[in-house]
Scaffold this active site. Sequence first.
Site, PDB file in Angstrom:
ATOM      1  N   ASP A   1       0.865  -1.184   0.000  1.00 23.72           N
ATOM      2  CA  ASP A   1       0.000   0.000   0.000  1.00 23.72           C
ATOM      3  C   ASP A   1       0.905   1.239   0.000  1.00 23.72           C
ATOM      4  OD1 ASP A   1      -2.183   1.870   0.553  1.00 23.72           O
ATOM      5  OD2 ASP A   1      -3.347   0.102   1.058  1.00 23.72           O
TER       6      ASP A   1
ATOM      7  N   HIS B   1       2.163   2.028  -3.145  1.00 23.05           N
ATOM      8  CA  HIS B   1       1.200   2.940  -3.764  1.00 23.05           C
ATOM      9  C   HIS B   1       1.658   4.394  -3.698  1.00 23.05           C
ATOM     10  CE1 HIS B   1      -2.332  -0.162  -3.346  1.00 23.05           C
ATOM     11  NE2 HIS B   1      -1.292  -0.627  -4.000  1.00 23.05           N
TER      12      HIS B   1
END
Length: 390
Positions: A213, A236
Amino acid sequence: MNQTISLLLCILLSLFSFSADAMADYNIVNFGAKLDGRTDSAAALQAAWRKACNETLSATVVVPKGRFFVSRALLQGPCNNNDLRVVILGTITADSGFSSASEWITFKYVQGLSVQGGTFDARGQALWACKAARRSCPFGSTAVTISGSKDVLVNGTKVMNSENFQMAVIFSQGVTMQGLTITAPANSPNTDGVHVHMSTGVTITGSSMSTGDDCISLGPGVTDAWIYNISCGPGHGISIGSLGWSPGEPGVENVTVSSVVFTGTQNGFRVKTWANPYGGFVKDILFQHATMIDVQNPIVIDQNYCPNNNCPNNNSGIKISGVKFSEVEGTSTTEVAVKLDCSQSNPCQGIELDNIKLSYSGENMQAEAQAFCRNVQGRSTGYVIPPSCL
Ligand SMILES: *[C@@H]1O[C@H](CO)[C@@H](O)[C@H](O)[C@H]1NC(C)=O
Ligand SMILES: *[C@@H]1O[C@H](CO)[C@@H](O)[C@H](O)[C@H]1NC(C)=O
Ligand SMILES: *[C@@H]1O[C@H](CO)[C@@H](O)[C@H](O)[C@H]1NC(C)=O
Ligand SMILES: *[C@@H]1O[C@H](CO)[C@@H](O)[C@H](O)[C@H]1NC(C)=O
Ligand SMILES: *[C@@H]1O[C@H](CO)[C@@H](O)[C@H](O)[C@H]1NC(C)=O
């Protein structure tokens, strides 16, 4: 023994005990921690912590070399000293299963703490498998949490395979993190590297993060943050948000993110708000000096985040202003290398693109990098490639 000698002895003894106090070391092995990687050393770690926390001068908790299994530990203050050190030479490992606990190792209500070195292996694999199988699974634990604390240093620490966030800094002031190495597989869910929430004066430098993430996510109430020299990927990217999930969230202000290499990440620099009407703000943000290597979305402001399409009036109430992207170079694997998609009811203001050079590196031979703007006011300076939409 005559009186003079016993008096001398007495002075010597008190000198000795004074110096022992001044450098009190509490090795968890002396409190029953076992090196076998199986016996639960949580009680030993907490007992050593309580001793160190009770010292009036500086004190050190030592975790020696080897693997120690710790089921869960809350290392809590307030303490009697403001120079508490935790020196970790070995590895602290979690249970291989999972529970409904939201935190694994937590430092709470401490002022003047340094955590040096060490590896935290949170063994999140079983929970990721549960989530991948879409069974009903708990949310997962954050591996290492700094909560309600002040003047904290975490230096040279490794965190891996967390069930959820790898590290979190919440309700704290003056937290410096340096030389972190954070690793989790690209497909591990919600394993943000460091999540910061409701905290002031957080510095993260010289760290390498690969996660499933965000490498770093800054949530509501983060002010005066300084993030410098980070390598991120897979992951991310580095994000402010998501904001606007609930009413009354404090804003995000005065954040600098500088000198980042993003490699194969989903995003680079990003600000993300839910398409919800709740008010709030993001202001005075500088994103600068980045190299993007095959990043899907290098520069993003997205105020229309609503993955399940249940955002009633589809409009963000968060006001975004004074966000500058400067000296960003490299490649984008999608055509929209710069996406500034703001709220219709609260257009972004004072957005700046300065010396941007991003080219398309995706598979479509005909395509070129583009910039997309909606509901955004601002300006561009220096060179801006793809051509600015501001
Ligand atoms: C805490 O420290 C005080 C001296 O500062 C000492 O008297 C007391 O025994 C200590 N308590 C524990 C639990 O170690
Ligand atoms: C972190 O540790 C390194 C190596 O020991 C040291 O050089 C550096 O100054 C420390 N960082 C901080 C902020 O104290
Ligand atoms: C940047 O961080 C890396 C660790 O990821 C470190 O080795 C390097 O010395 C740092 N560089 C600067 C200029 O601080
Ligand atoms: C912004 O944050 C930095 C720390 O990153 C701090 O040194 C500076 O004083 C802050 N600026 C303002 C205007 O508060
Ligand atoms: C909400 O906005 C998004 C993006 O602007 C759009 O794709 C979507 O169709 C909108 N949904 C509704 C219900 O208006």
